[in-house]
Design a protein around this motif. Structure first.
Motif, PDB file in Angstrom:
ATOM      1  N   GLU A   1       6.334  -3.095   9.433  1.00 32.02           N
ATOM      2  CA  GLU A   1       4.922  -3.204   9.799  1.00 32.02           C
ATOM      3  C   GLU A   1       4.139  -3.983   8.739  1.00 32.02           C
ATOM      4  OE1 GLU A   1       6.702  -0.455   9.859  1.00 32.02           O
ATOM      5  OE2 GLU A   1       6.273   0.753  11.633  1.00 32.02           O
TER       6      GLU A   1
ATOM      7  N   ASN B   1       8.985   2.014  -0.343  1.00 30.17           N
ATOM      8  CA  ASN B   1       8.584   3.283   0.275  1.00 30.17           C
ATOM      9  C   ASN B   1       8.648   3.320   1.789  1.00 30.17           C
ATOM     10  OD1 ASN B   1       8.204   5.006  -1.781  1.00 30.17           O
ATOM     11  ND2 ASN B   1       5.992   5.207  -1.563  1.00 30.17           N
TER      12      ASN B   1
ATOM     13  N   TYR C   1      -1.174   9.218  -1.857  1.00 33.38           N
ATOM     14  CA  TYR C   1      -2.298   8.446  -2.383  1.00 33.38           C
ATOM     15  C   TYR C   1      -3.640   8.978  -1.890  1.00 33.38           C
ATOM     16  CZ  TYR C   1       0.596   4.946  -4.658  1.00 33.38           C
ATOM     17  OH  TYR C   1       1.458   4.298  -5.506  1.00 33.38           O
TER      18      TYR C   1
ATOM     19  N   ARG D   1      -4.530  -6.814   3.504  1.00 35.48           N
ATOM     20  CA  ARG D   1      -5.695  -7.709   3.522  1.00 35.48           C
ATOM     21  C   ARG D   1      -6.050  -8.208   2.122  1.00 35.48           C
ATOM     22  NH1 ARG D   1      -7.589  -2.543   4.314  1.00 35.48           N
ATOM     23  NH2 ARG D   1      -8.984  -1.854   2.657  1.00 35.48           N
TER      24      ARG D   1
ATOM     25  N   ILE E   1       0.840  -1.195   0.000  1.00 39.46           N
ATOM     26  CA  ILE E   1       0.000   0.000   0.000  1.00 39.46           C
ATOM     27  C   ILE E   1       0.885   1.260   0.000  1.00 39.46           C
ATOM     28  CG2 ILE E   1      -0.181   0.154   2.536  1.00 39.46           C
ATOM     29  CD1 ILE E   1      -3.216   0.828   2.007  1.00 39.46           C
ATOM     30  N   CYS E   2       0.409   2.303  -0.664  1.00 39.01           N
ATOM     31  CA  CYS E   2       1.119   3.585  -0.752  1.00 39.01           C
ATOM     32  C   CYS E   2       2.492   3.470  -1.390  1.00 39.01           C
ATOM     33  CB  CYS E   2       1.267   4.253   0.619  1.00 39.01           C
ATOM     34  SG  CYS E   2      -0.287   4.585   1.409  1.00 39.01           S
TER      35      CYS E   2
ATOM     36  N   GLU F   1       6.911   8.423   6.682  1.00 36.68           N
ATOM     37  CA  GLU F   1       8.064   7.749   6.074  1.00 36.68           C
ATOM     38  C   GLU F   1       8.345   8.350   4.702  1.00 36.68           C
ATOM     39  OE1 GLU F   1      10.092   5.219   7.175  1.00 36.68           O
ATOM     40  OE2 GLU F   1       9.093   5.321   9.131  1.00 36.68           O
TER      41      GLU F   1
ATOM     42  N   ARG G   1      13.519   7.298  11.244  1.00 33.86           N
ATOM     43  CA  ARG G   1      12.155   6.764  11.170  1.00 33.86           C
ATOM     44  C   ARG G   1      11.257   7.518  12.148  1.00 33.86           C
ATOM     45  NH1 ARG G   1      13.467   0.879   9.907  1.00 33.86           N
ATOM     46  NH2 ARG G   1      13.961   1.134   7.704  1.00 33.86           N
TER      47      ARG G   1
ATOM     48  N   GLU H   1       2.147  -7.465   9.194  1.00 33.37           N
ATOM     49  CA  GLU H   1       0.685  -7.509   9.010  1.00 33.37           C
ATOM     50  C   GLU H   1       0.300  -8.693   8.111  1.00 33.37           C
ATOM     51  OE1 GLU H   1      -0.910  -3.803   7.497  1.00 33.37           O
ATOM     52  OE2 GLU H   1      -2.985  -4.544   7.602  1.00 33.37           O
TER      53      GLU H   1
ATOM     54  N   GLY I   1       2.472   1.933   9.144  1.00 29.55           N
ATOM     55  CA  GLY I   1       3.916   1.880   8.915  1.00 29.55           C
ATOM     56  C   GLY I   1       4.406   2.974   7.984  1.00 29.55           C
ATOM     57  N   LYS I   2       3.498   3.590   7.234  1.00 28.68           N
ATOM     58  CA  LYS I   2       3.899   4.550   6.201  1.00 28.68           C
ATOM     59  C   LYS I   2       3.793   6.004   6.659  1.00 28.68           C
ATOM     60  CE  LYS I   2       3.950   1.388   2.810  1.00 28.68           C
ATOM     61  NZ  LYS I   2       5.113   1.099   1.984  1.00 28.68           N
TER      62      LYS I   2
ATOM     63  N   GLY J   1       8.142   1.559   5.776  1.00 34.68           N
ATOM     64  CA  GLY J   1       7.021   0.929   6.471  1.00 34.68           C
ATOM     65  C   GLY J   1       6.973  -0.572   6.266  1.00 34.68           C
TER      66      GLY J   1
ATOM     67  N   GLY K   1      -6.858   2.180   7.014  1.00 35.11           N
ATOM     68  CA  GLY K   1      -6.401   0.833   7.363  1.00 35.11           C
ATOM     69  C   GLY K   1      -5.089   0.485   6.670  1.00 35.11           C
ATOM     70  N   GLY K   2      -4.155  -0.075   7.430  1.00 37.90           N
ATOM     71  CA  GLY K   2      -2.939  -0.622   6.846  1.00 37.90           C
ATOM     72  C   GLY K   2      -1.846   0.364   6.510  1.00 37.90           C
ATOM     73  N   VAL K   3      -2.012   1.654   6.851  1.00 37.73           N
ATOM     74  CA  VAL K   3      -0.978   2.614   6.454  1.00 37.73           C
ATOM     75  C   VAL K   3      -0.079   3.041   7.623  1.00 37.73           C
ATOM     76  CG1 VAL K   3      -2.439   3.508   4.612  1.00 37.73           C
ATOM     77  CG2 VAL K   3      -2.330   4.753   6.767  1.00 37.73           C
TER      78      VAL K   3
ATOM     79  N   LYS L   1       3.443   8.822  15.264  1.00 37.69           N
ATOM     80  CA  LYS L   1       2.394   8.406  14.317  1.00 37.69           C
ATOM     81  C   LYS L   1       1.030   8.460  15.004  1.00 37.69           C
ATOM     82  CE  LYS L   1       5.466   5.457  11.672  1.00 37.69           C
ATOM     83  NZ  LYS L   1       5.846   4.123  11.237  1.00 37.69           N
TER      84      LYS L   1
ATOM     85  N   GLY M   1       3.727   8.439   1.937  1.00 35.92           N
ATOM     86  CA  GLY M   1       2.913   7.595   1.048  1.00 35.92           C
ATOM     87  C   GLY M   1       1.414   7.812   1.175  1.00 35.92           C
ATOM     88  N   PRO M   2       0.868   7.764   2.389  1.00 33.30           N
ATOM     89  CA  PRO M   2      -0.585   7.974   2.496  1.00 33.30           C
ATOM     90  C   PRO M   2      -1.033   9.303   1.885  1.00 33.30           C
ATOM     91  CG  PRO M   2       0.276   7.074   4.546  1.00 33.30           C
ATOM     92  CD  PRO M   2       1.466   7.374   3.675  1.00 33.30           C
TER      93      PRO M   2
ATOM     94  N   LEU N   1      -4.755   9.340   1.125  1.00 30.36           N
ATOM     95  CA  LEU N   1      -5.337   8.631   2.266  1.00 30.36           C
ATOM     96  C   LEU N   1      -5.047   9.386   3.558  1.00 30.36           C
ATOM     97  CD1 LEU N   1      -4.165   4.997   1.398  1.00 30.36           C
ATOM     98  CD2 LEU N   1      -6.493   5.888   1.208  1.00 30.36           C
TER      99      LEU N   1
ATOM    100  N   HIS O   1       0.409  -0.568  -4.738  1.00 29.35           N
ATOM    101  CA  HIS O   1      -0.501   0.105  -3.795  1.00 29.35           C
ATOM    102  C   HIS O   1      -1.598  -0.860  -3.326  1.00 29.35           C
ATOM    103  CE1 HIS O   1      -2.708   3.179  -1.796  1.00 29.35           C
ATOM    104  NE2 HIS O   1      -3.569   3.452  -2.755  1.00 29.35           N
TER     105      HIS O   1
ATOM    106  N   GLU P   1       1.178   6.827  -8.855  1.00 32.18           N
ATOM    107  CA  GLU P   1       0.442   7.405  -7.720  1.00 32.18           C
ATOM    108  C   GLU P   1      -0.795   8.108  -8.280  1.00 32.18           C
ATOM    109  OE1 GLU P   1       3.520   9.781  -6.015  1.00 32.18           O
ATOM    110  OE2 GLU P   1       4.580   8.017  -5.288  1.00 32.18           O
ATOM    111  N   ILE P   2      -1.855   7.359  -8.375  1.00 31.07           N
ATOM    112  CA  ILE P   2      -3.056   7.849  -9.037  1.00 31.07           C
ATOM    113  C   ILE P   2      -4.251   7.478  -8.158  1.00 31.07           C
ATOM    114  CG2 ILE P   2      -4.183   8.006 -11.296  1.00 31.07           C
ATOM    115  CD1 ILE P   2      -1.697   5.824 -11.858  1.00 31.07           C
TER     116      ILE P   2
END
Lengths: 387, 583
Positions: free
Chosen positions: A73, A68, B146, A48, A16-17, B161, B511, A77, B157-158, A70, B153-155, B517, B142-143, B148, A44, B236-237
């Protein structure tokens, strides 16, 4: 015919990202060259989605390319989700850019990742690792108890693997086909590049919206490369089908001509009879997508599907070519996709004239599947749901 | 026929025009005199300089020729620095030392972005501590790239960063706190694309809150916002391409009318090259994307002479021989296209170029060799008269650049431009060698060949739909890897002299700690809670504007006051759909 060494299936993705897909593209090509079937999820992608796909596709391992950050983690996951869903047997390996330090790699490997490759690792080394770790035929896992006749995703996936590889006995021990089939099955076929995958994904979006408790299964075919593996990439562009209510399986044609695979009929039997966990019964809808087909191909046998959709683009060549397309005499619905392209009007007219000569008298629908909320796709959806 | 065929035709017409001038200069006495006079006046106007070693030199290097034909070929075919078609340079003086005055602006552009907004803000203040001009170049995490939110959910770690985490207008306020946003010596650059209209709207709204409405016209900066190269290379779209282009055009329409000092798009080949494209592909796709934008903005009714001067370009400079002349050809084809196809005036004909040295050319093993690689790339970029440059840090292949190597990279530029005598005394000093001209011609033919391919597919947008650029780039990337592994492409320390020993490098990776975070997420929750009711109304209002086809950017400036980035992208995606990736 039992295949003693079915190809290794591996799922690859970028987290992701993260849009860095250059390395994974190169690795995919190399893996395919070594006879491996790749289910590629694209970039991206949330953990899940990756884990859901890996379980449904019954792959030996997941390969993740991360650039990128992360990654600590993200990999943990993935491992967590795999273990929680009883699929800890699926291997996880990965690699990526310089943001992954030696210390990170050590921690990730301690946490259950099989191997982290650093930038600059020769491709040969990666191939050797995969052959050694994931190349041997897997020990059969116990399928586990089937509670009240319902099947977990892992069980459905294992049954499909057995169906594809024709390991008789394995499926029948848990599969008790009821005589009546409740599931509606729709087959999508047509030449390559006309937008079948996009169209199916848009149908999935509409179906999930219209029937909030429904469950869908998708059987998607892609061609194998002669003497090599296959790139099964439909999931990457099927954005609405990566959903907990959708079970998708990608099949490589493995040299079978005509648009499907050798085990397609057996897979359909499995999908028509299993009851997915957490649902009231069997799948409500099964969508089958063929490989891009030639003019003479008739991919679906009669009892396989309830409806057939033939998808065409406006660039089939001359009017004469239309006469030769066998599926135009057999389809229930003919879709002219990409109807925004030049020549689409003429194409619709010519196809209409061609269909007047056929006995089937199929419906014709013009669509632009790539447009969000395309009214043509809405119309197609209504036709499909009418019966 | 697409616009690219027009450009190719005009390039051919220009070539014939130049040949005609050469012939006339040789055969028509009156014209010959005129050419000789122009040539001579260039020399006189440029003046001369005495170097510290006592050498007296002209400040402009012109071809050493008596042949009026060759003079005409230079004047019309290349143009002197700052003259059409700008082969030699966009401006007359470029890197020349200004006599008597200290140079007004430091050449460094330091890309920064880490952790939370206040972390990056602190970094910005440290970096610009001793600088007159404050040029802040912002990287996002990153989030954010994109679209976000940090609580998606799931970001986790990002978050923070590789760039700064921006969820709300409050983060944006913290990011540039303490800087005078309308100071002529201040400008900000934001490297973000898909959510660019939302992020710029946050910037405008935050500036408005701090300084009042009057500041908008004075805001200076650049936002990358190049969605075409995202679809072709960087991935990145968020939204389907058509919708993305609509939002972009809305933003450009607004900045063109209200923010005359803003560069609303940086047309980028960098990511195309980093994804594996050859130098010719990089140039061809960048130029063709650029012309596509021009066509799009014109169709919106914008004046090419108004938005044209606010377009800028961003190219990669690597070690391949093409880089000896790549930017020279780009300037020429852009100028011809803008003037002869779009009817643009002089200011809108300029290919304003920011160059970054190649990240792909750097490797982790024996990483100090990267200092040499970057220096050579820097020199190639300056030979190509880039307007500004970012040089990569040698330690980038394995970590976020450390301060030590960031400083070395920045000072490499200063050494090249200020310490060596190569560029500060004479413009054009290395231009026009026979080898350079041969490379130039081959590169131009290559680019026009690519234009032809894309034109045959129906133009840039049609080619994208057929995955043309993507598959070309992927094929080139694959070939590059094979060449490295096959040894055809020597890389010192990788496939040659690879056995040299090296002490393991001491890597200090920056980091974002878990609790930081969490702080970002907590703040976001608070913002959302505070604006719960208002955000619903604002999103409905935004949705209405989108459905009715109004200017979405203008509306976003209000929406961002009460809605987070993630809330906005989610609502927009409901209306226009999500981007469907092609692999």
């Amino acid at each position: 015919m039992k295949n003693p060494h079915p190809p290794i299936r591996i799922l690859t993705a970028v987290p992701i990202c993260d849009g860095h897909d250059s390395a994974i593209n190169t690795i995919n090509l190399e893996l395919i060259r070594h006879g491996i079937e790749i289910i590629y999820l694209g970039y991206h992608r949330p953990a899940r989605d990756i884990v859901r796909a890996a379980i449904q596709e019954d792959v030996r391992a997941i390969g993740i390319s991360s650039y990128n950050g992360g990654h600590v983690e993200f990999f943990s996951e993935i491992i967590d989700l795999l273990r929680k869903s009883g699929s800890g047997h699926i291997g996880v390996f990965g690699g990526g850019g310089g943001t992954i330090t030696k210390a990170d790699a050590a921690a990730m490997q301690k946490g259950g990742v099989d191997r982290i490759f650093f930038a600059g690792t020769p491709l040969d080394l990666i191939m050797k690792f995969i052959a050694e770790h994931y190349g041997k035929p897997q020990k059969r896992l116990a399928l586990g108890p089937i509670r009240d006749g319902f099947h977990s995703e892992r069980q459905i996936a294992a049954l499909l693997t057995a169906a594809v590889e024709d390991m008789r006995g394995r499926g029948s021990e848990i599969l008790h086909p009821s005589s009546k089939v409740h599931t509606r099955t729709i087959g999508f076929t047509g030449p390559g590049g006309v937008g079948k995958t996009t169209l199916i994904d848009e149908i999935v979006l509409r179906y999930l919206d219209a029937f909030p408790k429904s469950r869908i299964a998708i059987l998607s075919h892609d061609p194998s490369i002669v003497g090599r593996g296959a790139l099964l990439g439909d999931r990457a562009s099927m954005i609405y089908s990566q959903d907990n209510r959708v079970f998708m399986r990608s099949l490589a044609s493995r040299g079978q001509p005509g648009g499907v695979a050798q085990g397609t009929d057996r897979c359909l039997q499995v999908l028509k009879h299993v009851k997915p966990h957490g649902h009231s019964g069997e799948f409500d809808l099964i969508l089958v997508e063929t490989v891009g087909i030639g003019q003479e191909a008739v991919p679906f046998q009669k009892e396989w599907v309830d409806q057939t959709v033939m998808v065409m683009g406006p660039d089939y060549g001359s009017r004469l070519q239309l006469q030769k397309i066998a599926m135009l005499d057999l389809a229930d619905i003919v879709v002219v996709n990409k109807s925004d392209l030049a020549g689409a009007k003429t194409a619709s007219l010519e196809i209409e004239q061609r269909l007047e000569a056929s006995d089937q008298k199929p419906e014709i629908v013009s669509t632009i599947a790539k447009h969000h909320r395309d009214p043509g796709v809405d119309r197609l959806f209504r036709f499909l749901m009418k019966k | 026929m697409s616009i690219l065929a027009d450009v190719a035709n005009q390039a051919e017409a220009h070539r014939r025009f130049v040949e005609e001038q050469v012939r006339r200069a040789r055969q028509e006495p009156d014209f010959r005199k005129e050419v000789q006079k122009t040539f001579e006046s260039l020399r006189t106007a440029a003046g001369s300089i005495t170097t510290p070693t006592g050498l007296k030199l002209p400040r402009l290097a012109l071809p050493q020729t008596d042949d009026p034909g060759e003079m005409a070929r230079y004047l019309f075919g290349e143009g002197p620095p700052g003259g059409f078609p700008f082969v030699n340079a966009a401006y007359p003086e470029m890197y020349l030392e200004k006599s008597g005055s200290k140079h007004a602006e430091e050449p460094t552009r330091l890309f920064a972005g880490l952790g939370l907004a206040e972390d990056t803000n602190r970094r910005f203040h440290v970096l610009t501590r001793y600088q007159n001009t404050k040029r802040l170049s912002t990287a996002f995490d990153g989030p954010t790239l994109y679209g976000l939110d940090s609580d998606a959910g799931g970001v986790l770690g990002k978050i923070g960063e590789g760039g700064v985490a921006i969820d709300t207008i409050e983060d944006m306020e913290r990011l540039y706190a303490g800087f005078a946003l309308d100071d002529p010596l201040f400008s900000v650059s934001m490297t973000i694309n898909a959510p660019a209209p939302i992020i710029l709207a946050m910037y405008v709204a935050a500036a408005k809150q701090r300084f009042g409405k009057g500041i908008i016209g004075g805001l200076r900066g650049t936002i990358q916002a190049d969605i075409l190269k995202e679809v072709q290379a960087q991935n990145e779209i968020i939204f389907p391409l058509e919708a993305s282009l609509k939002f972009l055009t809305d933003m450009v329409e607004y900045t063109t009318r209200q923010m005359p000092r803003w560069y609303p798009i940086s047309i980028s080949g960098y990511h195309i090259a980093e994804a594996g494209a050859t130098p010719v592909q990089q140039a061809a796709y960048t130029l063709s994307n650029g012309f596509t934008y021009v066509e799009l903005f014109r169709r919106r009714g914008l004046d090419v002479n108004q938005f044209g001067p606010r377009l800028s370009f961003f190219l990669d400079c690597g070690l391949d021989l093409e880089y000896l002349a790549l930017a020279r050809v780009c300037r020429k084809l852009w100028a011809i296209g803008m003037r002869d196809v779009f009817g643009a005036g002089p200011r809108a004909q300029l290919f304003r170029l920011h160059t970054q040295t190649s990240g792909r050319s750097l490797i982790a093993h024996l990483f100090k060799n990267n200092l040499t690689r970057t220096s050579i790339e820097l020199m190639l970029a300056c030979i190509n008269a880039t307007n500004s440059c970012h040089s990569n840090s040698a330690d980038e292949p394995f970590t976020t650049p450390s301060e030590e190597y960031v400083q070395l990279a920045a000072q490499a530029q200063a050494i090249l431009l200020e310490e060596t005598g190569l560029f500060r005394f004479m413009t054009n000093v290395l231009s026009g060698s026979p080898g350079m001209k041969i490379v130039e011609k081959a590169v131009e033919e290559g680019i026009l060949g690519e234009f032809g391919q894309i034109d045959q597919l129906g133009g840039v947008l049609a080619a994208i739909e057929q995955r043309y650029q993507r598959s070309q780039i992927q094929a080139a990337a694959h070939l590059y890897e094979q060449q490295i592994y096959g040894g055809v492409r020597p890389i010192i320390g990788l496939n040659r002299y690879a056995d040299a020993e090296e002490k393991p490098h001491d890597v200090h990776v920056v980091r974002t700690p878990r609790r930081r975070k969490q702080l970002q997420i907590d703040r976001l929750e608070k913002f959302k809670k505070k604006n719960r009711e208002k955000s619903k109304r604002a999103l409905d209002e935004l949705a209405r504007v989108v459905e009715e086809g109004g200017n979405v950017f203008e509306q976003l400036i209000q929406t961002v006051e009460v809605c987070s980035l993630g809330q906005i992208t989610e609502r927009l995606a409901e209306i226009v759909g999500k981007y469907r990736p092609t692999v």
